[in-house]
Design a protein around this motif. Sequence first.
Motif, PDB file in Angstrom:
ATOM      1  N   TRP A  34       0.274  -4.241   3.567  1.00  0.00           N
ATOM      2  CA  TRP A  34       0.284  -5.065   2.341  1.00  0.00           C
ATOM      3  C   TRP A  34      -1.108  -5.656   2.160  1.00  0.00           C
ATOM      4  CZ3 TRP A  34       4.649  -6.136  -0.739  1.00  0.00           C
ATOM      5  CH2 TRP A  34       5.845  -5.568  -0.285  1.00  0.00           C
ATOM      6  N   THR A  48      -0.536   5.114   4.158  1.00  0.00           N
ATOM      7  CA  THR A  48      -1.722   4.337   4.519  1.00  0.00           C
ATOM      8  C   THR A  48      -1.897   4.234   6.034  1.00  0.00           C
ATOM      9  OG1 THR A  48      -1.536   3.037   2.510  1.00  0.00           O
ATOM     10  CG2 THR A  48      -2.863   2.105   4.276  1.00  0.00           C
ATOM     11  N   CYS A 108       0.854  -1.185   0.000  1.00  0.00           N
ATOM     12  CA  CYS A 108       0.000   0.000   0.000  1.00  0.00           C
ATOM     13  C   CYS A 108       0.892   1.238   0.000  1.00  0.00           C
ATOM     14  CB  CYS A 108      -0.888   0.010   1.238  1.00  0.00           C
ATOM     15  SG  CYS A 108      -2.100  -1.327   1.251  1.00  0.00           S
TER      16      CYS A 108
END
Length: 68
Positions: A67, A56, A52
């Motif tokens: 992930w 995030t 990501c």
Amino acid sequence: MNEIWQENKHIKLALNRLGQASVVFFVLIVVVVSANYVAWPIRATHSGYQSCPDFTLLHNESFATAWV
């Protein structure tokens, strides 16, 4: 006190082994940290996961990644 420590062979041996253990632990730490930052993303990508974006989880946080 310094003269007593330098003349005692048991203390010299203990300090020598402590130095050797410190080197071994330092190398082990370097290997584990490098495996965490190098091998983990390669293995996750190979298994089909995608990283990501960096923002995030937390802003400017380089130690935590997401992930999917």
